[in-house]
Design a protein around this motif. Sequence first.
Motif, PDB file in Angstrom:
ATOM      1  N   PHE A   1       4.819 -63.903  26.326  1.00 21.25           N
ATOM      2  CA  PHE A   1       5.573 -63.458  27.491  1.00 21.25           C
ATOM      3  C   PHE A   1       6.736 -62.568  27.057  1.00 21.25           C
ATOM      4  CE2 PHE A   1       8.584 -64.289  31.118  1.00 21.25           C
ATOM      5  CZ  PHE A   1       7.820 -63.615  32.065  1.00 21.25           C
ATOM      6  N   GLY A   2       7.337 -62.904  25.921  1.00 20.21           N
ATOM      7  CA  GLY A   2       8.422 -62.078  25.390  1.00 20.21           C
ATOM      8  C   GLY A   2       7.962 -60.674  25.085  1.00 20.21           C
ATOM      9  N   GLN A   3       6.781 -60.537  24.465  1.00 20.80           N
ATOM     10  CA  GLN A   3       6.231 -59.212  24.175  1.00 20.80           C
ATOM     11  C   GLN A   3       5.929 -58.458  25.467  1.00 20.80           C
ATOM     12  OE1 GLN A   3       7.075 -59.057  20.698  1.00 20.80           O
ATOM     13  NE2 GLN A   3       5.356 -57.654  20.886  1.00 20.80           N
ATOM     14  N   CYS A   4       5.428 -59.186  26.453  1.00 18.19           N
ATOM     15  CA  CYS A   4       5.127 -58.575  27.746  1.00 18.19           C
ATOM     16  C   CYS A   4       6.401 -58.049  28.394  1.00 18.19           C
ATOM     17  CB  CYS A   4       4.446 -59.602  28.649  1.00 18.19           C
ATOM     18  SG  CYS A   4       4.010 -58.969  30.289  1.00 18.19           S
ATOM     19  N   ILE A   5       7.465 -58.835  28.352  1.00 19.98           N
ATOM     20  CA  ILE A   5       8.746 -58.427  28.938  1.00 19.98           C
ATOM     21  C   ILE A   5       9.288 -57.195  28.223  1.00 19.98           C
ATOM     22  CG2 ILE A   5      11.172 -59.085  29.176  1.00 19.98           C
ATOM     23  CD1 ILE A   5       9.380 -60.322  31.264  1.00 19.98           C
ATOM     24  N   GLU A   6       9.219 -57.170  26.896  1.00 19.20           N
ATOM     25  CA  GLU A   6       9.701 -56.018  26.137  1.00 19.20           C
ATOM     26  C   GLU A   6       8.947 -54.752  26.537  1.00 19.20           C
ATOM     27  OE1 GLU A   6       9.630 -56.680  21.957  1.00 19.20           O
ATOM     28  OE2 GLU A   6      10.958 -58.429  22.040  1.00 19.20           O
ATOM     29  N   GLU A   7       7.657 -54.891  26.771  1.00 22.57           N
ATOM     30  CA  GLU A   7       6.869 -53.713  27.124  1.00 22.57           C
ATOM     31  C   GLU A   7       7.243 -53.164  28.500  1.00 22.57           C
ATOM     32  OE1 GLU A   7       2.465 -52.626  26.107  1.00 22.57           O
ATOM     33  OE2 GLU A   7       2.447 -53.866  27.921  1.00 22.57           O
ATOM     34  N   GLN A   8       7.718 -54.040  29.384  1.00 28.46           N
ATOM     35  CA  GLN A   8       8.096 -53.568  30.718  1.00 28.46           C
ATOM     36  C   GLN A   8       9.212 -52.535  30.638  1.00 28.46           C
ATOM     37  OE1 GLN A   8       5.850 -54.589  32.977  1.00 28.46           O
ATOM     38  NE2 GLN A   8       5.156 -55.732  31.167  1.00 28.46           N
ATOM     39  N   ALA A   9      10.072 -52.633  29.625  1.00 32.18           N
ATOM     40  CA  ALA A   9      11.158 -51.663  29.472  1.00 32.18           C
ATOM     41  C   ALA A   9      10.592 -50.261  29.259  1.00 32.18           C
ATOM     42  CB  ALA A   9      12.052 -52.062  28.296  1.00 32.18           C
ATOM     43  N   ARG A  10       9.612 -50.137  28.376  1.00 28.17           N
ATOM     44  CA  ARG A  10       8.975 -48.831  28.138  1.00 28.17           C
ATOM     45  C   ARG A  10       8.281 -48.332  29.404  1.00 28.17           C
ATOM     46  NH1 ARG A  10       6.456 -45.487  24.173  1.00 28.17           N
ATOM     47  NH2 ARG A  10       7.611 -46.567  22.556  1.00 28.17           N
ATOM     48  N   LYS A  11       7.653 -49.247  30.125  1.00 26.63           N
ATOM     49  CA  LYS A  11       6.941 -48.859  31.334  1.00 26.63           C
ATOM     50  C   LYS A  11       7.900 -48.378  32.423  1.00 26.63           C
ATOM     51  CE  LYS A  11       3.749 -51.810  32.616  1.00 26.63           C
ATOM     52  NZ  LYS A  11       3.084 -53.117  32.818  1.00 26.63           N
ATOM     53  N   VAL A  12       9.042 -49.052  32.551  1.00 29.81           N
ATOM     54  CA  VAL A  12      10.029 -48.647  33.555  1.00 29.81           C
ATOM     55  C   VAL A  12      10.544 -47.238  33.267  1.00 29.81           C
ATOM     56  CG1 VAL A  12      12.380 -49.066  34.372  1.00 29.81           C
ATOM     57  CG2 VAL A  12      10.771 -50.955  34.233  1.00 29.81           C
ATOM     58  N   ILE A  13      10.898 -46.981  32.005  1.00 28.42           N
ATOM     59  CA  ILE A  13      11.392 -45.655  31.633  1.00 28.42           C
ATOM     60  C   ILE A  13      10.295 -44.606  31.831  1.00 28.42           C
ATOM     61  CG2 ILE A  13      12.212 -44.234  29.706  1.00 28.42           C
ATOM     62  CD1 ILE A  13      13.635 -46.719  28.642  1.00 28.42           C
TER      63      ILE A  13
END
Length: 261
Positions: free
Chosen positions: A100-112
């Motif tokens: 879940f931590g890796q998934c959350i980190e990836e959301q940052a790249r997706k948002v940008i």
Amino acid sequence: MKYIRTFLLALQVEFSSRINIFGWFLCGLIPSLLLTFVWFSILGERQSINGFTKGDFAVYYLFITVGWYIVGGTFGLSTGRKIKNGMINTTLLKPYDVVFGQCIEEQARKVISFFLSLPIVALVVFFLRDTIHIHLSTGQAVLLVASLILGGINFALIQGLVGISAFWITEVWPLDHLRSILLSLFGGLLVPLALMPPAVRFIGDFLPFKYMFYVPVSILLSKSSNPHLDIGIQVLYIGILFGVYKLVWNLGIRKYEAIGV
């Protein structure tokens, strides 16, 4: 709270790479534009193919490109690396889920990526303004948002399964590549499922890939015959995939701890 901090830290890191992220978006946009104009050429003077007009194809592939930053991702690969290099050890003793931590980190790249894509998307829509026609009611908009969220959860669960397969296999990228092929074929990334042979459509109905991108875009284009049923099946697949994920995770952790890595 810990996941919010994880997201904000990742957002700060990814923002420093915004030029690279924008470049990757352009790389993803080019194939979609090429596919759009291929279908334009195939249509020629015809109004539609199987109910798909030129405007539908333009919206379809534009949605696939931008929708990746809502539904898609690749965190399964980084999760697999963390398991293989032993970094998972630092999370097993804390109330922190590594997947879940890796998934959350990836959301940052997706948002940008999503916000960087908006000017280009607006430009494409402007040039194709005489071709693109979307009539979305309030009810359809609600169903579309719900379907996007559910599609993203389904996708994340499959990515999680790809990542934790590292408990048993040396490299997870072949499995992720297989996932990509199945998604392209049965999820409608390359060709809308409505234009695929009946056998492919039949198999696709029994796999989760259809319910990640194809169902949301079908709702957007008003081509879903029963959007409520489609959303219900998305929820069903979330339950199935989550159950499989928990089973595989528990078996993997037992194996990992037994080895003592």
